[in-house]
Write a protein that holds these residues in place. Structure first.
Motif, mmCIF file in Angstrom:
data_model
loop_
_atom_site.group_PDB
_atom_site.id
_atom_site.type_symbol
_atom_site.label_atom_id
_atom_site.label_comp_id
_atom_site.label_asym_id
_atom_site.label_seq_id
_atom_site.Cartn_x
_atom_site.Cartn_y
_atom_site.Cartn_z
ATOM 1 N N ARG A 1 0.514 25.932 -36.326
ATOM 2 C CA ARG A 1 1.226 24.655 -36.413
ATOM 3 C C ARG A 1 0.693 23.720 -35.334
ATOM 4 O O ARG A 1 0.539 24.128 -34.176
ATOM 5 C CB ARG A 1 2.726 24.878 -36.221
ATOM 6 N N PRO A 2 0.415 22.493 -35.687
ATOM 7 C CA PRO A 2 -0.109 21.565 -34.682
ATOM 8 C C PRO A 2 0.925 21.273 -33.609
ATOM 9 O O PRO A 2 2.134 21.399 -33.829
ATOM 10 C CB PRO A 2 -0.438 20.311 -35.496
ATOM 11 N N ALA A 3 0.443 20.862 -32.459
ATOM 12 C CA ALA A 3 1.339 20.604 -31.330
ATOM 13 C C ALA A 3 2.408 19.577 -31.673
ATOM 14 O O ALA A 3 3.569 19.712 -31.283
ATOM 15 C CB ALA A 3 0.527 20.165 -30.118
ATOM 16 N N ARG A 4 2.028 18.563 -32.415
ATOM 17 C CA ARG A 4 2.995 17.491 -32.720
ATOM 18 C C ARG A 4 4.185 18.006 -33.519
ATOM 19 O O ARG A 4 5.262 17.382 -33.525
ATOM 20 C CB ARG A 4 2.298 16.364 -33.477
ATOM 21 N N ALA A 5 4.016 19.160 -34.198
ATOM 22 C CA ALA A 5 5.093 19.699 -35.025
ATOM 23 C C ALA A 5 6.099 20.498 -34.222
ATOM 24 O O ALA A 5 7.159 20.858 -34.741
ATOM 25 C CB ALA A 5 4.499 20.572 -36.131
ATOM 26 N N VAL A 6 5.780 20.802 -32.961
ATOM 27 C CA VAL A 6 6.660 21.661 -32.160
ATOM 28 C C VAL A 6 6.984 21.012 -30.815
ATOM 29 O O VAL A 6 7.099 21.684 -29.793
ATOM 30 C CB VAL A 6 6.033 23.067 -31.960
ATOM 31 N N MET A 7 7.122 19.714 -30.824
ATOM 32 C CA MET A 7 7.515 18.997 -29.604
ATOM 33 C C MET A 7 8.709 18.092 -29.912
ATOM 34 O O MET A 7 8.579 16.873 -30.002
ATOM 35 C CB MET A 7 6.336 18.195 -29.045
ATOM 36 N N PRO A 8 9.893 18.696 -30.112
ATOM 37 C CA PRO A 8 11.075 17.897 -30.426
ATOM 38 C C PRO A 8 11.573 17.129 -29.194
ATOM 39 O O PRO A 8 11.004 17.226 -28.103
ATOM 40 C CB PRO A 8 12.092 18.950 -30.863
ATOM 41 N N ARG A 9 12.647 16.412 -29.390
ATOM 42 C CA ARG A 9 13.257 15.653 -28.301
ATOM 43 C C ARG A 9 13.498 16.552 -27.096
ATOM 44 O O ARG A 9 13.987 17.658 -27.225
ATOM 45 C CB ARG A 9 14.605 15.078 -28.782
ATOM 46 N N THR B 1 11.086 17.674 -25.051
ATOM 47 C CA THR B 1 9.922 18.474 -24.656
ATOM 48 C C THR B 1 9.223 17.783 -23.490
ATOM 49 O O THR B 1 8.725 16.655 -23.631
ATOM 50 C CB THR B 1 8.937 18.644 -25.821
ATOM 51 N N GLU B 2 9.180 18.440 -22.346
ATOM 52 C CA GLU B 2 8.584 17.851 -21.146
ATOM 53 C C GLU B 2 7.158 18.331 -20.906
ATOM 54 O O GLU B 2 6.349 17.610 -20.318
ATOM 55 C CB GLU B 2 9.445 18.190 -19.923
ATOM 56 N N ASP C 1 -1.686 19.343 -21.027
ATOM 57 C CA ASP C 1 -0.283 19.225 -21.426
ATOM 58 C C ASP C 1 -0.259 18.345 -22.659
ATOM 59 O O ASP C 1 -0.551 17.140 -22.591
ATOM 60 C CB ASP C 1 0.543 18.605 -20.301
ATOM 61 N N LEU C 2 0.071 18.921 -23.798
ATOM 62 C CA LEU C 2 -0.055 18.208 -25.068
ATOM 63 C C LEU C 2 1.060 17.208 -25.325
ATOM 64 O O LEU C 2 1.013 16.489 -26.320
ATOM 65 C CB LEU C 2 -0.140 19.234 -26.207
ATOM 66 N N ARG D 1 6.283 26.410 -23.296
ATOM 67 C CA ARG D 1 6.902 25.092 -23.486
ATOM 68 C C ARG D 1 8.118 24.963 -22.582
ATOM 69 O O ARG D 1 8.889 25.912 -22.434
ATOM 70 C CB ARG D 1 7.325 24.901 -24.951
ATOM 71 N N ILE D 2 8.275 23.785 -21.970
ATOM 72 C CA ILE D 2 9.447 23.490 -21.130
ATOM 73 C C ILE D 2 10.156 22.279 -21.719
ATOM 74 O O ILE D 2 9.531 21.240 -21.976
ATOM 75 C CB ILE D 2 9.038 23.215 -19.671
ATOM 76 N N SER D 3 11.462 22.415 -21.925
ATOM 77 C CA SER D 3 12.285 21.330 -22.471
ATOM 78 C C SER D 3 13.380 20.993 -21.470
ATOM 79 O O SER D 3 13.870 21.862 -20.748
ATOM 80 C CB SER D 3 12.921 21.743 -23.801
ATOM 81 N N SER D 4 13.792 19.742 -21.461
ATOM 82 C CA SER D 4 14.819 19.294 -20.511
ATOM 83 C C SER D 4 16.210 19.296 -21.145
ATOM 84 O O SER D 4 17.055 18.482 -20.795
ATOM 85 C CB SER D 4 14.485 17.897 -19.991
ATOM 86 N N ARG D 5 16.428 20.200 -22.054
ATOM 87 C CA ARG D 5 17.756 20.390 -22.645
ATOM 88 C C ARG D 5 17.866 21.835 -23.119
ATOM 89 O O ARG D 5 16.844 22.497 -23.374
ATOM 90 C CB ARG D 5 18.012 19.424 -23.806
#
Length: 629
Positions: A365-373, A375-376, A404-405, A613-617
């Motif tokens: 899956r491309p990076a753009r498909a796995v960077m939801p709201r 994603t830091e 960092d994508l 992946r690191i997310s701020s939520r």
């Protein structure tokens, strides 16, 4: 029904009584001759039953019912035990996730109109409630005939018309004596093939046509006679069984399990087919037991997660009795626990079915498909994130940049610890099946001598200073080598550099620990320790011993108040409820591949690391890089 031997020394298991007898009493409180009034719920495949059958669960059961002939024997017939079995299957279908029942022939003793009529009436207790197949044994028809025998009382009662409205019924041979069902269980389809006591050449050609039309389905083959067994439970092909094996079974790799009755005692063997794969051949028959077997069944519990089939054998009729009122023979025959009746069969289902139903791995899956709201930072080691990716074993040189994508500027650079050799960090195509990128880095760190490699965030990267006071989710795909060689106690998977003491923290194990790290203990327990930005504390999560040789998805989820760690989407046990708000970062680099102590790296990670992946939520498991329920 011919006797091959006699099994003795049946044990009894108190666990079954404790686990099953209590609910069963309530389930069977209705009269044995009445159809359960509560059996009016959809079982998930159009058949009704108490509770819902879950066709997507990786754990399901196949019920196997052998020779019931002594319960339908002229004027000594007593179908009560079989009604108890049918009521059990209906009542427990949801809890036991029973997908299907297959009868192995010899329904009756003489195949007379009277016996068949009583069997016909008895089977109505399960019609449209639990899907099932049935086939003729030598006592249901003239034993000297094959499936071209024409009309019989058996065919009039149990022919194709009986199953015409069953959603699992696939069809029958023109003569009506052979049939097949396709069931949905474990998230896939399975074919149940039921052949007559004596299949003619025409019958075998029909059966071959069925398999040819369903070439991707695993097949469970049922017939009345195939193998017999000695007193030790060692089974071997009968003369007729040899014909079936040579002319049909061995040629069709789809057939992985065969079930038959006719002989006793029960037994099993493993045969090799023409593709070199195992075919498990099982005989089950209890007509020689007390009360003609008392409607005894086997449950084949398929577990597609553990790659095993767990088999148990018991009589629901005796199970429903008040334990204090069971007679000695009832108590003795309640469950059979010898090695021929209670056992496990290990099958690597994906590997076994590879020849006809290969598992197609998910595409990258491309990076753009796995960077939801939220994603830091997101790092991966395919060509999207790492220049030069694509050659297995390629050494990753110091200074190489992992992008960092997200575009937030959290790039990582490669460094080797101390005087480590170039092979401490190499590129690998290995990956978790659910990982978006089909690539990883192989770290070969260790203590003696101190060696390893790290991926260190560039100076000024936002992730180095983020406090995450509203919560965070840190995810990583990890695999530990098999064998797990050397001393790698307390090796780090990822961390932030710096001393928690410099962040003003006083309430931890040591002020020299970093403010946040994910590590592995000497017992391979996952350890996540964090020094919160708000509290003066060091809440620490601990997992079970992590396995070696298999990929895992690790996730650390903080909701701004407390932290929960997950392994493969499952919450671990030792998550502290101690308040934890944010991470006391110091502006020093975030690191993948090691953990500092007193601002020194003592060893590097040993194993593979995939996407991070690191997310701020706080994310739900359904939102992880590989979603879990």
């Amino acid at each position: 029904m011919e006797t091959v031997g006699e099994q003795r020394g049946v044990g009894r298991r108190a666990l079954l009584q404790a686990a099953l007898a209590t609910p069963a009493v309530g389930a069977f409180s209705v009269a044995m001759g009445a159809s359960p009034a509560s059996a009016d719920h959809d079982g998930g495949d159009g058949e009704r039953g108490k509770g819902n059958f879950d066709a997507q669960s990786p754990r399901f059961a196949l019920a196997v019912l052998p020779d019931t002939q002594y319960l339908f024997d002229a004027d000594s017939a007593d179908p009560t035990p079989l009604l108890g079995t049918f009521h059990y299957l209906v009542a427990e279908r949801g809890d036991a996730n029973i997908a299907f029942m297959t009868h192995l022939g010899d329904v009756t003793e003489h195949g007379t109109d009277q016996e068949i009529a009583l069997a016909d009436k008895t089977f109505r207790a399960i019609d449209k409630k639990v899907p099932y197949s049935i086939l003729a044994g030598n006592h249901d028809v003239r034993s000297s005939t094959d499936d071209q025998r024409g009309d019989t009382a058996y065919l009039r009662a149990f022919g194709p018309h009986r199953f015409a409205k069953s959603p699992t019924f696939g069809g029958a041979s023109p003569d009506g004596y052979n049939s097949y069902h396709v069931i949905q269980a474990g998230g896939r389809q399975w074919l149940i093939l039921a052949l007559d006591w004596r299949a003619s050449d025409q019958g075998l050609r029909w059966a071959q046509g069925v398999l040819d039309a369903h070439r991707t389905l695993p097949v469970i083959f049922t017939t009345h006679e195939l193998v017999g067994s000695d007193d030790n439970g060692e089974a071997s092909l009968s003369g007729y069984g040899r014909r079936l094996w040579d002319n049909f079974i061995r040629r069709n790799d789809q057939i992985f399990l065969t079930l038959n009755g006719h002989y006793w005692p029960p037994g099993r063997t493993i045969l090799k087919n023409d593709a070199g794969n195992d075919v498990h051949a099982h005989i089950t028959n209890y007509q020689d037991r007390y009360y003609g077997g008392a409607g005894m069944i086997r449950l084949y519990h398929f577990d597609l997660v553990r790659d095993v089939i767990d088999v148990e054998t018991f009589s629901p009729w005796f199970l429903a009795r008040d334990p204090q009122r069971r007679t000695p023979l009832e108590a003795e025959t309640l469950e059979l626990t010898g090695p021929a009746d209670r056992f496990s069969v290990e099958i690597d289902f994906a590997a076994r079915f590879q020849g006809f139903a290969p598992v197609v791995p998910p595409a990258p899956r491309p990076a753009r498909a796995v960077m939801p709201r939220g994603t830091e930072a997101y790092w991966r080691f395919d060509t999207e994130g790492l220049s030069g990716a694509g050659t297995a074993g390629n050494r990753i040189a110091p200074g190489t940049v992992v992008r960092d994508l997200t575009g937030h500027g959290n790039d990582l650079t490669v460094q080797r610890l101390n005087s480590s050799a170039p092979e401490v960090l190499t590129w690998s195509p290995e990956h978790h099946d659910g990982q978006p990128a089909h690539a990883s880095l192989r770290f070969d760190g260790g203590k003696n001598p101190d060696r390893g490699a790290i991926l260190e965030a560039v100076a000024g990267a936002p992730v180095n200073s983020m406090k995450f006071r509203s919560g965070y989710t840190i995810e990583a795909f990890v695999k530990l080598p098999e064998p797990f060689e050397g001393d790698h106690a307390w090796m780090g998977i990822l961390s932030w550099e710096g001393r928690n003491g410099d962040a003003g923290k006083t309430n931890g194990w040591s002020r020299d620990e970093p403010t946040c790290s994910l590590n592995l203990s000497p017992e391979r327990f996952l350890q996540f320790v964090v020094y919160p930005d708000v509290q003066d504390a060091s809440p620490t999560s601990w997992s079970h011993a992590l396995p070696t040789g298999e990929w895992m998805h690790l996730a650390v989820v903080n909701n701004g108040q407390a932290t929960v760690v997950y392994v493969n989407g499952s919450k671990i046990a030792r998550n502290p409820t101690q308040p934890s708000t944010g991470i006391a970062t110091l502006g020093k680099p975030f690191v993948i591949g090691a953990t500092q102590f007193a601002e020194q790296f003592g060893q590097g990670f040993y194993g593979w690391i995939g996407d991070v992946r690191i997310s701020s939520r706080p994310l739900r498991p359904t939102e992880f890089l590989t979603p879990f329920k």
